[in-house]
Each structure stands twice: as C-alpha cells, then as structure tokens.
Scaffold this motif. Structure first.
Motif, PDB file in Angstrom:
ATOM      1  N   ASP A 211       8.789 -16.497 -22.485  1.00 46.25           N
ATOM      2  CA  ASP A 211       8.727 -16.912 -21.086  1.00 46.25           C
ATOM      3  C   ASP A 211       9.203 -18.353 -21.015  1.00 46.25           C
ATOM      4  O   ASP A 211       8.465 -19.280 -21.343  1.00 46.25           O
ATOM      5  CB  ASP A 211       7.300 -16.784 -20.556  1.00 46.25           C
ATOM      6  N   VAL A 261       6.001 -13.880 -17.569  1.00 45.20           N
ATOM      7  CA  VAL A 261       6.839 -14.479 -16.531  1.00 45.20           C
ATOM      8  C   VAL A 261       6.037 -15.533 -15.783  1.00 45.20           C
ATOM      9  O   VAL A 261       4.865 -15.328 -15.470  1.00 45.20           O
ATOM     10  CB  VAL A 261       7.368 -13.405 -15.551  1.00 45.20           C
ATOM     11  N   SER A 262       6.652 -16.676 -15.549  1.00 45.26           N
ATOM     12  CA  SER A 262       6.041 -17.755 -14.758  1.00 45.26           C
ATOM     13  C   SER A 262       4.664 -18.158 -15.262  1.00 45.26           C
ATOM     14  O   SER A 262       3.749 -18.424 -14.480  1.00 45.26           O
ATOM     15  CB  SER A 262       5.951 -17.338 -13.282  1.00 45.26           C
ATOM     16  N   VAL A 295      12.125  -8.048 -14.122  1.00 49.51           N
ATOM     17  CA  VAL A 295      11.837  -9.334 -13.488  1.00 49.51           C
ATOM     18  C   VAL A 295      13.108  -9.858 -12.847  1.00 49.51           C
ATOM     19  O   VAL A 295      14.179  -9.862 -13.475  1.00 49.51           O
ATOM     20  CB  VAL A 295      11.305 -10.356 -14.517  1.00 49.51           C
ATOM     21  N   VAL A 297      14.878 -12.829 -12.344  1.00 48.43           N
ATOM     22  CA  VAL A 297      14.766 -14.157 -12.956  1.00 48.43           C
ATOM     23  C   VAL A 297      15.118 -15.267 -11.979  1.00 48.43           C
ATOM     24  O   VAL A 297      14.727 -16.416 -12.170  1.00 48.43           O
ATOM     25  CB  VAL A 297      15.657 -14.262 -14.215  1.00 48.43           C
ATOM     26  N   ARG A 299      14.369 -15.246  -8.570  1.00 47.33           N
ATOM     27  CA  ARG A 299      13.242 -15.438  -7.663  1.00 47.33           C
ATOM     28  C   ARG A 299      11.888 -15.379  -8.358  1.00 47.33           C
ATOM     29  O   ARG A 299      10.856 -15.506  -7.712  1.00 47.33           O
ATOM     30  CB  ARG A 299      13.298 -14.391  -6.549  1.00 47.33           C
ATOM     31  N   GLN A 300      11.900 -15.174  -9.681  1.00 44.76           N
ATOM     32  CA  GLN A 300      10.659 -15.085 -10.454  1.00 44.76           C
ATOM     33  C   GLN A 300       9.707 -14.067  -9.820  1.00 44.76           C
ATOM     34  O   GLN A 300       8.505 -14.313  -9.640  1.00 44.76           O
ATOM     35  CB  GLN A 300       9.996 -16.447 -10.581  1.00 44.76           C
ATOM     36  N   THR A 301      10.264 -12.922  -9.493  1.00 41.98           N
ATOM     37  CA  THR A 301       9.502 -11.821  -8.920  1.00 41.98           C
ATOM     38  C   THR A 301       9.391 -10.707  -9.953  1.00 41.98           C
ATOM     39  O   THR A 301      10.381 -10.321 -10.566  1.00 41.98           O
ATOM     40  CB  THR A 301      10.185 -11.285  -7.652  1.00 41.98           C
TER      41      THR A 301
END
Length: 421
Positions: A211, A261-262, A295, A297, A299-301
């Motif tokens: 990540d 993620v994030s 994911v 990448v 919009r980090q959704t």
C-alpha cells in the motif's frame, strides 16, 4: 498470486457483458472517444498507440482465453517509459511511446534455468524490469522462484535474487530492489548485490500486500498455505526497512489478507469483508455481504461485489460511494478515475470505457479481434498497468486452424497492443 487462465481470483477476469446489457448496440458504444489529458500533452482514450507482432506459438479463443500463448502464460507490464511482455523464458521490451523494440531477453541471455522453468511475473519500474521465474521442484527441494532484474534500457541482466514462490519484487528502481522472500523481506543494492536491509518474516512464506510505500506481511503459524489465523501484521516501510508489528485488540484478524489501500488492510472470510487500521489494527468496519474486487488507484475507492452488483466504497468507513456502482455485473476489469475497462472478445471485439457514475460507455477503441487484457491487482507481482493509463493487450490479427480444443484456434499473427485510456 499468479492469475492463470480459467483459475479463480478475487480479480475477476471477464468482460462487461452483463454490465452493459448489450452495449454493442447501445448508441453510446459508438459515440467515439473521450479526451484524457495529462501534464504536457493530451491523448484520446481508446486510441491504439501502436501494435507489434509477437513471436512464438499463440492461440485465440473465446471467454477469458483471448489471445494467449499455446503453452505457459504471458505477463505484461508498462511503466518507466517501457512496455514489457514475458512468456516462456522470453521477455521483450518496447518503448512505451513509440512501440519500438528496445531489446529481447531469451534463454541465450538470461541465466541458465532448469527445464520446466517459466516466467510467472513481469513488472516495470523506473530504470528496471523485474521478471519472476518459477523453478520446478527437484528431488526434495520445493519449487522456488528467482527474481531477475533487467535494465529497462538494454534488457541486460542486472541481478538475480532468490524469492518466495508467491513473492518477488515489491518495489524497485535502478539503484535497488526490495524482494519478498520465503523467510525475509530484503532490500538489495543492484550495483553490488548486497543487502541494504533485511527483515525476517518467519520460517514459512507469508501473504503480503503493498500500500503505497508500505508493505504488509502476515504473521501466521502456517504461512499463506496454512489454516492458522493471522495473529498480527508486519508493516515494513519500503524506503528504510523500519518495521511495526500490528495486532488487533480483539484476537486474530478475521480471515485472509486480501488487500491494502489508503492505510487500511482488508481481510476476507466466509462471513464477509473486514477492514482494519493499518496503523494500530483497530477494526474499522465489517460487511457480511461483499467480496473485494479491485481498487480505483486514482480515486482511492475500493470496489466490492455484492450479488451481481459492483459497488464502490470508502475504504476508511465502508460507506458506499455515490455514483460508483454498476448493476447486473457478472465480471469487470479494473476501474480508473471512475471508468471501468471493458472488452468485447471475439473476431470483432474492441475495448471500451464504462462510466460507473453515468452508467454508459464513454469511449471505445477500434476493433481488436480476440483481445486479452493483462492485469493483476492483487499486489502479488503479476501483470500490471502503468500509472499513466496505458493498457497492454494481446490480440490476434489472423486466425489459423482449429486447436484440439474447439474453443480456440491457432493465431497466425499475435500482436501486442498499447491502448490509451
């Protein structure tokens, strides 16, 4: 993990057939292309930047097969100005902008590997291309893996490092390479081959996810192949090797590590998906009815599937993201900037972008017969797309005789295609 044709994967390898509900006849599907601008220049999404004919024996077939080698698997990656594709024990590097063949690494130039060895990963980084080679078991020795570091400019072998079977390069540049091995994660100096830092990870190979600048490695008694629960995570900073051990306060993590993620780590089990803080192990949320898929990448959704729907959620809160969903989705490629990549496979197939917000096709490419899309979003070192939106596909420009399997034919003109999105 390696994603093989026809094998299950949390990244579903299919087309947007159900999502588009017959998109081939929708007016939007023939509406042309959208503009995709980047600093310094502007490109058109759906534009075929270049095509190059590929050597070797290839097949073209329906479904997830697309255009693929008749033996082994093919892996491709784009980044650092280079597009690379590997199959068997051959790797070819192309200039990402022009498609000019820069180099070819083959058994004559690669290290000597035993019979049965094959490429299982290709990744492109600034200055280097890393190639994972699976080496078959010999006697009592288990199957192993070598990570070959090639110069992105010349294709020359820079270094060869030992790696875990489902490990390999997790970060790299011209100066150094970080490798996930069976018992440690090690950062090597590519000039000298010496270890800059190394962090032990136990006696058996563990699961891992990257990540950003952090690597999460599980701590489980049986490793990634065992049934023992994950009691903690090692959070290793890729830059300097500093390490933090993260444990949940309420017991083991719920299930198997399936994403990061994030600053959030995701664990999947039969009772759904659970998210934990990647800083202190606190449980952030649990959803009993979803499976992680991909994911976005940009919009980090996080995208998850629930029944036949694909849903975008905030990885920090688990809340549904407005205008980030697709109903009736049986399969979907990766999503970038809110637009999913779709492929119409077949003799008159094409690639297209499907807006998750407007639920319509926003760009389409020229016909790409029997296309096959290269992507592995699991973070385990397989085929990838580059950070700037170049999609690599193989297509078949000329069919030959029918293969013993009725679902495939020999491909007389296999091609590597670079597509802007």
């Amino acid at each position: 993990m390696r994603v093989r044709r026809g094998s299950p994967s949390w990244v579903r390898r299919g087309v947007l057939a159900a999502v588009l509900l017959g998109a081939a006849i929708l007016p939007a599907h023939a509406s042309g292309s959208a503009r995709a601008c980047r600093p310094g220049h502007c490109v058109t999404a759906g534009t075929v930047r270049w095509t190059r004919e590929l050597p070797g024996s290839w097949l073209a077939g329906s479904g997830a097969v697309g255009t693929a080698p008749s033996q082994d698997e093919a892996y491709a990656a784009a980044g650092g100005g280079v597009a690379a594709i590997g199959f068997g024990l051959t790797v070819q590097g192309y200039d990402l902008n022009s498609g000019h063949l820069l180099w070819m690494a083959s058994p004559a130039t690669l290290p000597a590997f035993p019979a049965g060895a094959a490429i299982v990963s290709v990744r492109a980084w600034p200055g280097v291309v890393t190639v994972g080679v699976s080496i078959p078991a010999a006697g009592k020795s288990p199957m192993s893996r070598a990570e070959v570091v090639l110069s992105a400019r010349t294709g020359a072998v820079v270094r060869v490092y030992q790696a875990a079977e489902y490990g390999g390069a997790v970060a790299a540049d011209a100066a150094r390479t970080v490798v996930a091995g069976t018992r440690s994660v090690t950062c090597y100096d590519n000039v000298t081959g010496r270890a800059i830092w190394s962090r032990p990870t136990g006696l058996v190979a563990q699961a891992w996810r990257v990540d950003g600048g952090d690597l999460y490695v599980t701590i489980a008694a049986g490793g990634y192949l065992g049934t023992a629960p994950v009691t903690a995570l090692r959070k290793i900073t890729l830059q300097d090797g500093s390490q933090q051990v993260i444990s949940p306060a309420t017991g083991p993590f719920a299930g198997a590590l399936s994403g990061a993620v994030s600053g959030v780590v995701l664990f999947s089990a039969t009772d759904g998906l659970t998210a934990y803080s990647g800083t202190d192990g606190r449980q952030l949320w649990h959803d009993p009815a979803v499976v992680p898929e991909t994911v976005d990448v940009v919009r980090q959704t996080l995208y998850v599937s629930s029944g036949d729907a694909l849903i975008g959620i905030d990885p920090l809160t688990g809340a549904r993201v407005r205008d980030a969903n697709a109903k009736g989705s049986s399969a979907l490629y990766e999503v970038r900037g809110g637009v999913a990549l779709g492929l119409d496979q077949g003799s008159l197939g094409d690639a297209y972008g499907y807006s998750m917000a407007s639920h319509r096709v926003v760009w389409t490419s020229p016909a790409l017969p029997w296309p096959h899309y290269f992507v592995d979003l699991s973070g385990l070192g397989g085929s990838t797309v580059d950070a700037h939106g170049t999609v690599l596909l193989t297509s078949c420009a000329g069919l030959g005789s029918t293969w013993p399997s009725a679902s495939a034919q020999t491909c007389q003109r296999p091609e590597l295609v670079a597509l802007s999105r």
